[in-house]
Write a protein that holds these residues in place. Structure first.
Motif, PDB file in Angstrom:
ATOM      1  N   VAL A1850       0.863  -1.195   0.000  1.00  0.00           N
ATOM      2  CA  VAL A1850       0.000   0.000   0.000  1.00  0.00           C
ATOM      3  C   VAL A1850       0.891   1.234   0.000  1.00  0.00           C
ATOM      4  O   VAL A1850       1.849   1.330   0.780  1.00  0.00           O
ATOM      5  CB  VAL A1850      -0.921   0.015   1.252  1.00  0.00           C
ATOM      6  CG1 VAL A1850      -1.714   1.301   1.302  1.00  0.00           C
ATOM      7  CG2 VAL A1850      -1.827  -1.207   1.245  1.00  0.00           C
ATOM      8  N   PHE A1851       0.645   2.160  -0.901  1.00  0.00           N
ATOM      9  CA  PHE A1851       1.340   3.458  -0.880  1.00  0.00           C
ATOM     10  C   PHE A1851       0.411   4.440  -0.165  1.00  0.00           C
ATOM     11  O   PHE A1851      -0.734   4.600  -0.560  1.00  0.00           O
ATOM     12  CB  PHE A1851       1.624   3.943  -2.312  1.00  0.00           C
ATOM     13  CG  PHE A1851       2.790   3.245  -2.914  1.00  0.00           C
ATOM     14  CD1 PHE A1851       4.065   3.802  -2.829  1.00  0.00           C
ATOM     15  CD2 PHE A1851       2.637   2.013  -3.570  1.00  0.00           C
ATOM     16  CE1 PHE A1851       5.156   3.142  -3.386  1.00  0.00           C
ATOM     17  CE2 PHE A1851       3.724   1.371  -4.112  1.00  0.00           C
ATOM     18  CZ  PHE A1851       4.989   1.923  -4.026  1.00  0.00           C
ATOM     19  N   PHE A1852       0.932   5.063   0.898  1.00  0.00           N
ATOM     20  CA  PHE A1852       0.069   5.976   1.669  1.00  0.00           C
ATOM     21  C   PHE A1852       0.106   7.375   1.084  1.00  0.00           C
ATOM     22  O   PHE A1852       1.143   7.812   0.568  1.00  0.00           O
ATOM     23  CB  PHE A1852       0.510   5.995   3.129  1.00  0.00           C
ATOM     24  CG  PHE A1852       0.282   4.685   3.827  1.00  0.00           C
ATOM     25  CD1 PHE A1852      -0.981   4.347   4.272  1.00  0.00           C
ATOM     26  CD2 PHE A1852       1.316   3.764   3.979  1.00  0.00           C
ATOM     27  CE1 PHE A1852      -1.201   3.121   4.889  1.00  0.00           C
ATOM     28  CE2 PHE A1852       1.094   2.541   4.587  1.00  0.00           C
ATOM     29  CZ  PHE A1852      -0.178   2.208   5.046  1.00  0.00           C
ATOM     30  N   SER A1853      -1.019   8.065   1.169  1.00  0.00           N
ATOM     31  CA  SER A1853      -1.068   9.414   0.591  1.00  0.00           C
ATOM     32  C   SER A1853      -0.791  10.468   1.650  1.00  0.00           C
ATOM     33  O   SER A1853      -0.809  11.648   1.380  1.00  0.00           O
ATOM     34  CB  SER A1853      -2.444   9.662  -0.017  1.00  0.00           C
ATOM     35  OG  SER A1853      -3.429   9.443   0.988  1.00  0.00           O
ATOM     36  N   GLY A1854      -0.579  10.021   2.885  1.00  0.00           N
ATOM     37  CA  GLY A1854      -0.281  10.994   3.925  1.00  0.00           C
ATOM     38  C   GLY A1854       0.092  10.289   5.204  1.00  0.00           C
ATOM     39  O   GLY A1854      -0.160   9.085   5.355  1.00  0.00           O
ATOM     40  N   LEU A1855       0.668  11.049   6.110  1.00  0.00           N
ATOM     41  CA  LEU A1855       1.057  10.487   7.401  1.00  0.00           C
ATOM     42  C   LEU A1855       0.544  11.440   8.493  1.00  0.00           C
ATOM     43  O   LEU A1855       0.750  12.645   8.408  1.00  0.00           O
ATOM     44  CB  LEU A1855       2.586  10.380   7.470  1.00  0.00           C
ATOM     45  CG  LEU A1855       3.187  10.002   8.829  1.00  0.00           C
ATOM     46  CD1 LEU A1855       2.696   8.636   9.285  1.00  0.00           C
ATOM     47  CD2 LEU A1855       4.714  10.004   8.756  1.00  0.00           C
ATOM     48  N   LEU A1856      -0.136  10.868   9.502  1.00  0.00           N
ATOM     49  CA  LEU A1856      -0.665  11.680  10.600  1.00  0.00           C
ATOM     50  C   LEU A1856      -0.023  11.183  11.887  1.00  0.00           C
ATOM     51  O   LEU A1856      -0.211  10.028  12.277  1.00  0.00           O
ATOM     52  CB  LEU A1856      -2.201  11.521  10.672  1.00  0.00           C
ATOM     53  CG  LEU A1856      -2.917  12.246  11.790  1.00  0.00           C
ATOM     54  CD1 LEU A1856      -2.719  13.745  11.680  1.00  0.00           C
ATOM     55  CD2 LEU A1856      -4.421  11.924  11.753  1.00  0.00           C
ATOM     56  N   LEU A1857       0.787  12.037  12.513  1.00  0.00           N
ATOM     57  CA  LEU A1857       1.415  11.662  13.789  1.00  0.00           C
ATOM     58  C   LEU A1857       0.821  12.573  14.863  1.00  0.00           C
ATOM     59  O   LEU A1857       0.949  13.785  14.810  1.00  0.00           O
ATOM     60  CB  LEU A1857       2.937  11.853  13.709  1.00  0.00           C
ATOM     61  CG  LEU A1857       3.646  10.945  12.713  1.00  0.00           C
ATOM     62  CD1 LEU A1857       5.105  11.346  12.591  1.00  0.00           C
ATOM     63  CD2 LEU A1857       3.542   9.497  13.143  1.00  0.00           C
ATOM     64  N   TYR A1858       0.136  11.927  15.830  1.00  0.00           N
ATOM     65  CA  TYR A1858      -0.585  12.745  16.818  1.00  0.00           C
ATOM     66  C   TYR A1858      -0.038  12.405  18.190  1.00  0.00           C
ATOM     67  O   TYR A1858      -0.187  11.271  18.652  1.00  0.00           O
ATOM     68  CB  TYR A1858      -2.084  12.439  16.702  1.00  0.00           C
ATOM     69  CG  TYR A1858      -2.933  12.907  17.842  1.00  0.00           C
ATOM     70  CD1 TYR A1858      -3.247  14.266  18.004  1.00  0.00           C
ATOM     71  CD2 TYR A1858      -3.448  11.996  18.773  1.00  0.00           C
ATOM     72  CE1 TYR A1858      -4.040  14.677  19.057  1.00  0.00           C
ATOM     73  CE2 TYR A1858      -4.249  12.407  19.824  1.00  0.00           C
ATOM     74  CZ  TYR A1858      -4.532  13.751  19.961  1.00  0.00           C
ATOM     75  OH  TYR A1858      -5.329  14.163  21.005  1.00  0.00           O
TER      76      TYR A1858
END
Length: 1930
Positions: A1850-1858
């Motif tokens: 899977v190629f991710f379209s974004g990364l969310l680090l919370y």
């Protein structure tokens, strides 16, 4: 002498008779005494003596009277005396026994040195009951304790012991003569004489001591042992005065007369004198200071109403006075002065053989005696000393005064002592009309301030005299003095004095008139009266002035002009000034005398005059026409000329004749244009019904437990109406047409018509039985809310007690018996709704209805703006205002010609009641008008133009109509006998003139049904078209269109609704007898109705019509503010205008009839412009007066004029067609316009109603509001006509008080504050005919709907989302399993998709299936407002959870603390534990009610809270649920469903409310019995995540404590129950679903569901095998499609929400995110699942969630921290962030909240590549955040050994680090691959940690950052903003 009474000579009676006889002969030589033996043995009913035997001596009579009146003293019965005290006063009527002049009784002086203090015996011992009431008193056997009254201590009772042989038995007999008594003070015994005893106990009598007089009461001990006053000692034969009767007023002969106040005018025991007819009337001495300030009452007080003509002796009829209203007013053959037992008072009325001309002296309705002696004020409290009266104080009324002068003078009591009247007193009347104006009351300071006065003692007698003269001078020739008017003049004068005093700073005495100036000033003022007011000044006494006046009146020549008023002033040096007014004006004296009678009295007077034939002179006068021809002969002649033929019934001129057979056969040729009967409820009625409903809700919410709406599931009602057959039928019709019986589910469609009758009851003698049936229904149906509607509640207000004592009408007091009976007051399921147009008598100081429970009709200006309203209400105010319109033909008219004729006749017949004369004249007028219009044109000039035009209109309108429709005329004749006479006379004239088929004459008698001639019924049926054969008209509305005269009789009009064809109301008989507001206004109320807007606003025609039709059209002003209506003014039955039969717009709302539409287009023209242009010229604006127009206008003009009275909506086709000039005659349909009716009034009524604003005349609204109430004070502010009805209500509640016979009179406690309002009683008031019946029927309907709504709940009904994304797992359990099998279940894979429909708009969670879903780009455009969620209404069941509004017997203890226990009975406990997550100690507070302490463990010492008890896994208790239930709640202290009593089936359970600190007091107030867990103050702004986090942390900590505690008791750690329930505060119902096996017949799969309790759901889930291995268990969310769906697996491994069982042991290391506001449960479920734990959803249970409008998180409004201005545009979510250190507006909201909101809306900015691209989700590590619907989130846990979704390739379209923790490292991130241009968002707590994270995770290797990509939430630095950085993948 203790004889028995057994048949021998009764020596006790003999001795007494002898005593009486001697005393009588000594005292009263005007009567030959009866022989002793005849007194003892003759039948008391025989005539005691013959008139010939009477030889009066005037001087002795004089003495006798002086004696009598000097002693009867000031018998003031103030209204609050008890029955017993009344009895006292009756017995005290004589205070001395000696002959005249009285010699005071001289007491033996007390022995030296003995005590003489009142209330103590001579030995100085206290004898007062108050001191001895608690003492134990020893008395010898055979003795009784009795109470003696001392004249010097009226308020105390002295205690004595008396031998009971010397006391009477219950019948007033068998008392031994003599006395034997002991003093209980000093203990001295053996007093044998009462004289001696009375000296010993210091009675200090001024009269001969008599035990009968001074021993008053038996004393009795109460159950508490307190000695108190008991029953009266019955000294007299009980047949004379039984205690039951004593509460009513006693009139002169001792008969009861409760129609008056408690004052008692003492019997003048006048001996009979026929010789010389010189007999004395009651002397009326009255000093303004004498009389205790009494109930200031209205003008109807008759002290000497001498309506007596001298009947011939031996006539058998009772004297006329008796017929005039009270029973015999004065007993001629009266008793000797003392009422000894020997005299039998058996004959209060003169024996039939001997009718004696006695003046009627009637008890006046006042509370002070009017017959009292002048007493210095200081003596009022003590004994009254007899005072001889000087010879000059008497007036001898001349013989034949009335015959000689034609006037019966009325003497208005003024200030000072009125002399005694002798002689022909039948010819004068004494009126107390103005007496209260001169007795100025002491007012409290607040009232003085309100009136603008400094003190109430401002006017001297001289000032009052001058004001009186001035007032009389300015009265017009046709006005009579009015109390209310004069009171205002006095008040204004006092205000002037106050102003002058303030400006001059000197006392008011400086400006008083000196006695020397008085005569001169008085004559000066009177000199301008053109000789209508004379002043007579005398020096010695008033008697001189009055005698002089009467003498000159008697000797006056007939041509001499009489003054209207003579003011007699006595300027005595000794006594100061006194005065009275003698009214001599022909009209004024009669009007004043008549106005003193109540309605019932004057109706009796009239019937008496008719029965005794006194009217025969008058009748013979009217036998001839005005031309002198014999009327009957004329009519016979006309009948013969006409022969068999009659005048054509309709569609032809009066001159056309046809045979009577033809006339009967004539039917209307075309369907008339009458409107169909439709019942509609109009906007104003809806509004008022809603006001009623909200008032009922207010009662239910008031907290005094008087009404529990949640208790009822049904509404039932009964309507009580006054005695009127038509009104009953009318109400029935409304009920049937409204369909309310079917709507309330009371009757079926088929039976409702017949059954309606049981819902309407009229107040007649049968009501008792019907009402008992109703009350039985009330008792038997506790779950039905009954409404008792008391319509026209003002009609009979007599109290039941007074009516049972009066011998008046049998219906009196029935309403009181029904409405105020104990069962009604106490029934908790019964509301009383009183409906009235004239509620004033219900709004007194004693009112039973709280002013907050009054619902007033809405002000009309508000309604008027509604364009839909085509009809406007036209009521009393509009009628008054219409007089200022300036048209030549007003709506309110006074027939001057008629009044002149009446005045002439009144002079000729002074002895007849004016109504009789008016009625005879009216009959003659109508008869002559009929003759003039048909045959004898010569009579035209002898009918008044008004009468002629009315009759002309009545006869000609059917002639011009193809169908025979015409107008109605109502003639109001209150007396039934006169009405019958009028009907017979007019019918005779009509029939002889051949008009019997032209119009009908009906008698509108409330007691009987309508009777209409057969041929008219046929005609009415033909018009209506579809009626059944047996249809007959039952209401006046059924007569729509019928040309007729209705002679409306009865004491009051009762609110019957008239049809729109009613055009004229003839009220010429309503004159000065109607001087109360209710009486007058309810008469005019007959004419009130709704009128077309067009009639008022349309073009107004003002033409010079022919003399015959001299009326003009008219209408009301155009400005809405003028059309404001004064709501409480007029009367009607509430039924008002709802279902007018055949009306176009029943209640005054529009109808869309074509006629109305065509009319709207007619040239609209403001009325005022026409009204002010010259009305009389035939100008018609904007048209030329061509011939065609002239005809059209003519018909329109006549029509509008002649139909000015049409009811409601329209002048149906009765009228000839209106031709509006704007349309050609061809296409103009008959135009209906409802026009106001025309009212013809008497002069007196006209003056009161027509008082212009500028005029100084009083208006009807300032009159006494009702005859049954009286003014509290003569000083009171003015009632303004433009006060709203609410203000008027408050005014009357402050300033009026109920009279003694009023039903509310008893509603007053000792203290003024203790009046009780009945909590479930409402009052609906609105003007007459406004639509009140419709609104209360509508109220019943919406009340029922509301009760049903209270039993219903709106629950969410939404299908699950993402159903198609679900993976089809192969592994399932059999659908019959009740519990999941852990082996099978653990092999199922977790469904990551969120299915809860409330999460419709959140980011989907990435799964492999999701990547295959093609997402359309044209997804619904995002709107700011979330879509409204679907709900459905469900009936609540017995297992529901409730909010605070639910009350019932079962759960009230669960809800309410018992009243004795205060809130402080719950204790506050702190509970501290350390949380690794927060890294600090957390202190929570528990509030634990005493009753719930058993759930907790406390330390032995100091009551320190240690832990919350937990059960064991192995416990098996069917009556308990193991898991504690936690409910976090915010903002829903009232609406949260926190009452789980029914849901838990009443079993014991542990329920904790989790609330924020600042909301704790509110929750504690509403839920005092619940355990509260109060979050620390730092969480006041936190979201739901914090509450769940703390619940879980606390529970885990508690689990550890309990394990430790129970371990010591030998329990294994793992045996302690590890589950808690976390449940939302909106879970309302739980259901169980069972799946049917698919059978061969039904191919449709399906299932059934039933409602179950929360207890059974929890017990079922808690019984799951191996339950400790599950982390979370839940149920699915209910929706209506659940059962219809094909069977799905009984258990799912998926997300659960809202209602969960949480295993705190297993999930110890999985935390809720305490910062979260949204999606905290999705986040938690994903964490739990990634930890490899099991989440199980039971699909065979579902929870329903209630849609609650308030609370939760909906209430968070984001505002700027510093408000610049109020009107700020809403802040958009994209403004929730800003660049660090920028000048951006900072917001007052938590940073986490701003962040989450921003992320939901910022998808396009943050993750552009991910939009609609589920193949390339955004990678979120250790968190799930909603970043918008268009973006999928791939949740990955960073924890070792965690279970994650497969994301290979899977190629991710974004990364969310919370807020990532140390588990997230650079190497973890390097495992994932990203698209080129993918975006990154790193969120941290502060700037430094943001930088550290970027470095630690080596993000700069793969991601490119720019300085301007750093952001923060828009908080100030104190609120700790969150920072985040965005970047792009390289």
């Amino acid at each position: 002498m203790g004889n028995s009474y057994a048949g021998q000579l009764k020596s006790a009676r003999f001795e007494e008779a002898l005593h009486n006889s001697i005393e009588a002969s000594l005292r009263c030589s005007s009567v030959v005494p009866r022989p002793i033996f005849s007194q003892l043995y003759l039948d008391p009913d025989q005539p005691p003596f013959l008139p010939e035997d009477v030889k009066p001596k005037v001087e002795e009579l004089d003495k006798e009277l002086v004696h009598r009146y000097s002693q009867n003293g000031n018998l003031d019965f103030s209204t609050n005396q008890t029955v017993n005290e009344m009895e006292d006063e009756e017995e005290d009527e004589d205070l001395s026994d000696s002959s005249s002049p009285p010699i005071p009784y001289s007491q033996k002086p007390a022995p030296e040195g003995s005590c003489t203090t009142d209330g103590f015996c001579q030995a100085g011992k206290d004898l007062r009951l108050v001191s001895l009431c608690m003492e134990q008193i020893d008395i010898p056997a055979g003795f009784l304790l009795v109470g003696a009254k001392s004249p010097n201590l009226p308020e105390h009772i002295l205690v004595c012991a008396v031998d009971k042989r010397f006391l009477p038995d219950d019948h007033g007999k068998n008392a031994l003569l003599g006395f034997s008594g002991n003093c209980i003070g000093c203990g001295e015994r053996g007093f044998r004489y009462f004289t001696e005893f009375s000296n010993h106990i210091n009675l200090k009598l001024t009269t001969q001591p008599k035990k009968q007089k001074h021993l008053k009461y038996y004393l009795v001990r109460s159950s508490q042992g307190v000695l108190s006053k008991g029953p009266l000692i019955c000294w007299k034969d009980s047949s004379v005065f039984s205690p039951a009767k004593s509460s009513s007023a006693v009139n002169l002969s001792g008969t009861q007369d409760p129609s008056r106040n408690k004052n008692i005018v003492k019997p003048l025991a006048l001996s009979v004198q026929l010789v010389g007819k010189a007999f004395a009337a009651a002397p009326l001495s009255l000093r303004a200071t004498d009389v205790a300030n009494e109930n200031a009452n209205g003008g109807r007080n008759n002290v000497l109403s001498s309506t007596v003509s001298r009947p011939v002796p031996h006539s058998t009829s009772p004297s006329p006075g008796c017929a005039a209203g009270d029973q015999a007013s004065m007993s001629s053959s009266g008793p000797p002065k003392k009422r000894h037992r020997g005299w039998s008072p058996g004959s209060p009325v003169p024996p039939p053989g001997l009718a004696v001309p006695v003046p009627t002296i009637r008890p006046s309705a006042r509370t002070e005696p009017l017959l009292s002696v002048p007493v210095p004020q200081s003596m009022l409290t003590g004994i009254l000393q007899p005072q001889p009266i000087p010879a000059g104080e008497t007036v001898i009324v001349p013989e034949n005064l009335l015959n000689n002068s034609g006037v019966r003078p009325v003497i208005l009591i003024g200030y000072g002592t009125l002399p005694y009247f002798y002689g022909n007193v039948g010819d004068i009347v004494v009126s107390p009309l103005l007496v209260n104006c001169y007795k100025i009351p002491q007012l409290e300071n607040k009232d003085l301030d309100l009136l603008g006065l400094t003190s109430s003692q401002l006017l001297s007698v001289e000032n009052m005299i001058l004001l009186t003269i001035q007032y009389l001078v300015q009265l017009g020739p046709d006005q009579i003095p009015l109390r209310e008017e004069f009171e205002q003049i006095m008040l204004k004068a006092m205000q002037e004095f106050t102003l002058r005093e303030r400006s001059l700073q000197m006392s008011a005495q400086c400006v008083s008139v000196s006695p020397g100036q008085l005569p001169w000033l008085a004559r000066l003022i009177a000199s301008v009266s053109r000789d209508l007011v004379h002043v007579v000044v005398t020096q010695n006494s008033l008697a001189e002035g009055i005698s002089e006046t009467l003498r000159s009146l008697n000797e006056m020549k007939h041509q001499q002009k009489l003054p209207d008023y003579v003011v007699a002033i006595c300027a005595s040096k000794i006594r100061g000034n006194e005065f009275c007014v003698v009214v001599l004006g022909q009209y004024q004296s009669r009007a004043l005398a008549e106005s003193m009678l109540t309605t019932s009295e004057f109706l009796k007077e009239i019937s008496y005059e008719l029965i005794t034939g006194k009217v025969s002179f008058l009748a013979s006068h009217f036998k001839n026409t005005s031309l002198g021809d014999d009327l009957d002969k004329l009519l016979e002649k006309m009948l013969q000329q006409r022969g068999e033929s009659v005048i054509i019934p309709f569609n032809g001129d009066v001159s056309e004749c046809v045979s009577s057979q033809e006339a009967i056969a004539m039917v209307s040729t075309q369907e008339p244009d009458l409107d169909v009967d439709t019942f509609q409820i109009y906007q104003p009625q809806l509004t008022v019904a809603r006001k009623l409903l909200s008032q009922v809700c207010a009662i239910a919410d008031s907290g005094n437990q008087s009404l529990d709406l949640g208790h009822f599931s049904k509404v039932d009602f009964i309507v009580i109406v006054p005695r009127s057959e038509v009104l009953v039928q009318q109400t029935l019709q409304r009920i049937r047409q409204s369909g309310v019986l079917v709507d309330l589910g009371l009757e079926d469609n088929g039976t409702a018509y017949q059954r309606a009758e049981k819902y309407v009851v009229r107040l007649d003698n049968e009501i008792q039985a019907k009402f008992e049936v109703f009350m039985r229904r009330v008792k038997q149906n506790p779950y039905t809310l009954f409404v008792l509607v008391h319509d026209n509640a003002h009609v009979d207000l007599t109290s039941a007690i007074s009516s049972s004592l009066s011998h008046g009408e049998p219906s009196h007091g029935l309403a009181d018996r029904v409405i105020n009976c104990r069962e009604v007051l106490e029934a908790f399921n019964l509301l009383v709704l009183q409906v009235s147009s004239f509620p004033y008598a219900l709004q007194t100081q004693q009112s039973r209805i709280s002013s907050s429970n009054e619902v007033h009709w809405i002000q009309f200006d508000a309604v008027e703006d509604a364009a839909s309203e085509d009809k406007l209400y036209f009521g009393l105010n509009e009628y008054s205002k219409s007089l200022q319109w300036g048209v030549t033909s007003p709506l309110l008219r006074c027939d001057e010609t008629f009044e002149k004729m009446v005045n002439t006749l009144l002079e000729r017949y002074p002895r007849l009641h004016s109504m009789v004369i008016r009625c005879y004249l009216l009959i003659q007028q109508y008869s002559q008008a009929l003759m003039a219009l048909t045959t004898m044109a010569s009579l035209r000039d002898h009918s008044t133009p008004e009468t002629l035009s009315i009759m002309d209109d009545l006869i000609t309108s059917p002639g011009k109509d193809k169908n025979g429709c015409g107008h109605m005329l109502v003639i109001r004749v209150p007396s039934v006998q006169l009405a019958m006479l009028a009907k017979e006379r007019l019918q005779e004239v009509r029939d002889k003139l051949g008009l019997q088929y032209r119009f009908e004459i009906l008698l509108g008698n409330p007691a009987s049904e309508l009777t209409v001639a057969k041929h008219f019924v046929t005609r009415l049926k033909a018009w209506r078209g579809n009626e059944q054969d047996d249809w007959i008209p039952r209401t006046y509305q059924d007569l729509e269109g019928l040309p007729c005269i209705v002679i409306l009789t009865g004491k009051d009009p009762l609110g019957e609704t008239f049809p729109r064809s009613l055009k004229y109301c003839d009220l010429r008989l309503i004159d000065s007898s109607y001087l109360t507001r209710t009486a007058l206004e309810q008469e005019v109320g007959l004419a009130c109705c709704y009128v077309s807007k067009e009639a008022i606003r349309g073009p107004i025609v003002a033409l010079d019509l022919s003399e015959k039709e001299h009326e003009k059209a008219n209408g009301s002003e155009n400005d809405s503010d003028e059309l404001l209506i004064d709501l409480d003014r007029p009367q009607s039955n509430s039924s008002a205008v709802t279902g007018t039969s055949g009306s176009l717009a029943d209640n005054g709302v529009s109808s869309s009839s074509a006629a109305d539409k065509s009319q709207k287009q007619a040239s609209s023209l403001n009325f005022q412009t026409v009204a002010h242009s010259s009305v009389d010229e035939g100008t018609y604006p904007s048209f030329t007066a061509g011939e065609t127009l002239k005809q059209e206008c003519d018909s329109l003009g006549n029509q509008m004029a002649s139909s000015t009275t049409l009811k409601l909506s329209s002048l149906s086709s009765v009228s000839q067609t209106f031709r509006w000039p704007a349309h050609s005659a061809k296409d103009s349909k008959a135009l209906r316009a409802a026009l106001p009716r025309i009212v013809i009034l008497s002069k007196a009524a006209y003056c009161l109603l027509s008082s212009q604003k500028s005029g100084n005349l009083p208006s009807s609204s300032s009159l006494l509001p009702h005859a049954d109430v009286s003014w509290l004070s003569s000083l009171r502010p003015l009632l303004h006509k433009d006060m709203s009805s609410e203000e008027q209500s408050l005014y009357y509640r402050q300033w009026t008080t109920a009279r003694q016979h009023h039903a509310d009179f008893s509603n007053q406690g000792e203290a003024s504050g203790s009046r009780s309002f009945h909590p479930r009683r409402l009052l609906l008031t609105g003007p007459p005919q406004v639509g009140k019946t419709g609104s209360y029927l509508q109220f019943l309907r919406i009340l029922f709907r509301m009760l049903i709504r209270l039993l219903e709940v709106d629950v969410y009904d939404e299908e699950e989302i993402n159903a198609n994304h679900t993976e089809n797992t192969e592994i399932t359990q059999s659908s019959n399993d009740h519990w999941p099998d852990i082996e099978i279940f653990s092999k199922m894979s977790f469904d990551l998709n969120v299915h809860d429909p409330k999460y419709r708009t959140i980011s989907p969670v990435y799964t492999e299936q999701l990547s295959r879903v093609k997402q359309e780009t044209s997804k619904e455009t995002k709107s700011e407002e979330p879509k409204k969620r679907e709900t459905v209404s469900m009936m609540l069941t017995k297992y529901a959870a409730y909010n605070t509004f639910h009350h019932c017997e079962q759960c009230h203890q669960y809800m309410d603390i018992n009243p004795a226990a205060q809130i402080s009975d719950s204790t506050l406990h702190a509970f501290t534990f350390s949380s690794s997550m927060l890294g600090e100690e957390v202190q929570l507070h528990f509030i634990i009610p005493k009753s719930k302490e058993n759930h907790f463990v406390f330390s032995k010492q100091g009551k320190h809270l240690e832990s919350m008890r937990l059960p064991l896994v192995s416990d098996k208790n069917l009556n308990a649920v193991k898991s504690p239930i936690f409910t976090p709640s915010s903002g829903r202290h009232e609406h949260g469903l926190l009452n789980l009593y029914h849901a838990m089936e009443g079993i014991s359970h542990l329920h904790l409310l989790v609330v924020k600190e600042y909301e704790m007091p509110l929750y504690r107030k509403y839920w005092p019995n619940h355990i509260m867990l109060v979050l620390p103050g730092m969480f006041n702004n936190a979201g739901v995540g914090a509450a769940r986090f703390l619940i879980k942390e606390l529970s885990y900590h508690n689990l550890e404590l309990e394990r430790n505690r129970l371990e010591e008791l030998g329990v294994k750690r793992q045996c302690v129950w590890p589950f808690i329930v976390v449940m939302d505060d909106s879970c309302v119902l739980w259901n169980m679903h069972s799946v049917h096996e698919q059978s061969s017949q039904s191919l449709e799969p399906g299932g059934s569901s039933k409602n179950v309790s929360l207890k059974s759901v929890l017990q079922h889930i808690e019984a799951t095998p191996k339950i400790v291995h599950y982390a979370i268990l839940g149920v699915q969310k209910w929706n209506s499609k659940l059962n219809a769906r094909k069977a799905k697996a009984p258990f799912s491994r998926c997300h659960v929400h809202d209602f969960i069982l949480l295993n705190i042991d297993l999930t110890q290391n999985v935390q809720y995110d305490l910062n979260r506001y949204f999606c905290e449960d999705v986040d938690f479920n994903l964490r739990t699942n990634s930890s490899g734990l099991l989440i199980c959803r039971f699909n065979n249970f579902s929870v329903m969630k209630k849609h609650i409008q308030v609370g939760g998180q909906k209430d968070f409004v984001v505002k700027p921290k510093i408000m610049v201005s109020d009107s700020l545009a809403p802040i958009m979510p994209l403004q929730y962030i800003c660049a660090p250190d920028s000048e951006h507006t900072l917001l007052a909201a938590p940073s986490q909240f701003l962040l989450e909101k921003f992320l939901q809306h910022a998808t396009y900015k943050l993750f552009p590549k991910a939009i609609h691209n589920f193949k390339n989700p955004v990678l979120a590590i250790d968190c799930y955040l909603n970043i918008g619907l268009e973006v999928a989130i791939c949740y990955i846990s960073s924890r070792p050994h965690s279970v994650n979704v497969n994301c290979e390739g899977v190629f991710f379209s974004g990364l969310l680090l919370y807020l990532c923790d140390s588990f997230v490292g650079a190497d973890l991130l390097k495992r994932f691959r990203f698209l080129k241009g993918a975006t990154l968002c790193v969120i941290c707590q502060d700037r430094s940690s943001l930088r550290q994270t970027i470095v630690r995770l080596e993000l700069e290797d793969e991601w490119q950052f720019r300085l301007r990509d750093e952001f923060q939430t828009a908080n100030s630095s104190d609120d700790k903003p969150l920072y985040f950085l965005t970047g792009r993948h390289i």
